[in-house]
Design an enzyme around this catalytic site. Structure first.
Site, PDB file in Angstrom:
ATOM      1  N   MET A   1      -2.670  -4.591  -5.916  1.00  0.00           N
ATOM      2  CA  MET A   1      -2.219  -4.587  -7.313  1.00  0.00           C
ATOM      3  C   MET A   1      -0.868  -3.880  -7.406  1.00  0.00           C
ATOM      4  SD  MET A   1      -5.464  -4.532  -9.771  1.00  0.00           S
ATOM      5  CE  MET A   1      -5.774  -2.785  -9.792  1.00  0.00           C
TER       6      MET A   1
ATOM      7  N   HIS B   1       1.360   2.374  -1.559  1.00  0.00           N
ATOM      8  CA  HIS B   1       1.405   3.668  -0.869  1.00  0.00           C
ATOM      9  C   HIS B   1       1.063   3.426   0.599  1.00  0.00           C
ATOM     10  CE1 HIS B   1      -2.931   3.343  -1.099  1.00  0.00           C
ATOM     11  NE2 HIS B   1      -2.888   3.321  -2.421  1.00  0.00           N
TER      12      HIS B   1
ATOM     13  N   HIS C   1      -1.921   1.121   1.543  1.00  0.00           N
ATOM     14  CA  HIS C   1      -1.618  -0.314   1.536  1.00  0.00           C
ATOM     15  C   HIS C   1      -0.807  -0.692   2.773  1.00  0.00           C
ATOM     16  CE1 HIS C   1      -1.792   0.369  -3.013  1.00  0.00           C
ATOM     17  NE2 HIS C   1      -2.726  -0.537  -2.809  1.00  0.00           N
TER      18      HIS C   1
ATOM     19  N   GLN D   1     -10.052  -7.709 -14.242  1.00  0.00           N
ATOM     20  CA  GLN D   1     -10.914  -6.669 -13.671  1.00  0.00           C
ATOM     21  C   GLN D   1     -10.804  -5.328 -14.401  1.00  0.00           C
ATOM     22  OE1 GLN D   1      -8.822  -6.979  -9.784  1.00  0.00           O
ATOM     23  NE2 GLN D   1      -9.071  -4.765  -9.683  1.00  0.00           N
TER      24      GLN D   1
END
Ligand code: AMP
Length: 275
Positions: free
Chosen positions: A26, A30, A33, A57
């Site tokens: 999303m 950081h 990821h 979501q």
């Protein structure tokens, strides 16, 4: 590195038959990821990183509006690591009201699903769409979102989606806190308090590995230590590590979620009971 904003632009960059590995995110990237992206790179196929804040979501009182959105910065972080950044527009993902869904097993209403109704349904729909758009050979998911990873592995298996789901270990800060895009909402004081979550999980795991077999007692001690650290504990549970069913003798995972200020923290640790 190329940026695609639509599925058709993506398909032009990734011709049918070309193998690829997907890391779905999303954004607000950081080092957690980026570890997934490096893992993806190691497979040697084209690396696609999707960046999409999925409205489906988020609950009505959740942080959809505030969620970090900085595509330019994310792309800079991915330079040299990803081949394609797929950042679809809302119109591309949801050109009409999403009336078709994916039915998930009761696990989707437990643990995180209990306090976030509809969350895993939203995740399942967006992941299914991304897998159909990207058509990757494999997709990497972080163990940080353990319940999500278990459900997505189950979804791809039961819907015969031809993507292999690969799980990657949790990436943590020096004090043990799992990296998360939402950690940036924490004040400096809260950030220090937050380390109590991995500490409590580690203590519970050590206890179980050393023969502690009263899981209920281990979990209530864990929940109490989160409360003592100023958090509002949502759950602290021991489950079977493979499918998150009640533990039945094999490897377990201890999962916890707690709110600190406006941030909902989740974390987990796997361990093998001593017997
Ligand atoms: P998100 O952008 O939060 O939806 O996360 C995208 C992917 O990165 C998911 O598969 C997450 O499980 C994974 N991820 C996020 N944070 C971490 C972390 N600290 N360690 C490992 N994986 C992570």
């Amino acid at each position: 590195m190329m940026l695609a904003r639509t599925a058709s632009a993506l398909r032009r960059l990734l011709p049918d038959g070309e193998k690829s590995t997907l890391v779905a995110t999303m954004g607000g990237l950081h080092d957690g990821h980026l570890a997934l992206v490096r893992r993806a790179r190691a497979f040697g196929d084209k690396v696609v990183v999707s960046v999409y804040v999925n409205p489906l979501q988020f609950g009505v009182n959740e942080d959809f509006a505030d969620y970090p959105r900085r595509l330019r910065e994310d792309c800079e972080k991915l330079q040299g690591l990803a081949d394609i950044v797929y950042a679809p527009t809302d119109d591309e993902m949801y050109p009409q009201q999403q009336t078709v869904g994916i039915s998930l097993p009761p696990l989707a209403d437990e643990l995180c699903g209990k306090s976030r109704p509809g969350f895993f349904h939203g995740v399942a729909v967006v992941v299914c769409k991304l897998l159909n758009q990207v058509r990757p050979t494999r997709a990497i998911f972080g163990r940080k979102d353990y319940q999500q990873a278990v459900l997505m592995r189950l979804m791809t298996k039961q819907l015969s989606l031809p993507t292999e789901i690969v799980l990657h270990p949790i990436v943590r800060a020096a004090d043990g806190l799992a990296l998360s895009s939402r950690n940036e909402y924490l004040s400096a004081t809260q950030r220090r308090q937050a380390a109590a979550l991995p500490t409590a999980l580690k203590r519970a795991a050590t206890n179980i590995a050393n023969g502690g077999d009263d899981f209920a007692a281990v979990c209530s001690a864990g929940a109490e230590s989160l409360t003592a650290a100023g958090m509002d504990c949502d759950y602290f549970e021991v489950r079977d590590a493979d499918d998150l069913s009640p533990p039945s003798g094999g490897k377990v995972v201890i999962l916890a979620a707690a709110t600190l200020g406006r941030v909902r923290l989740i974390d987990n640790i796997e361990t093998t009971p001593f017997n």
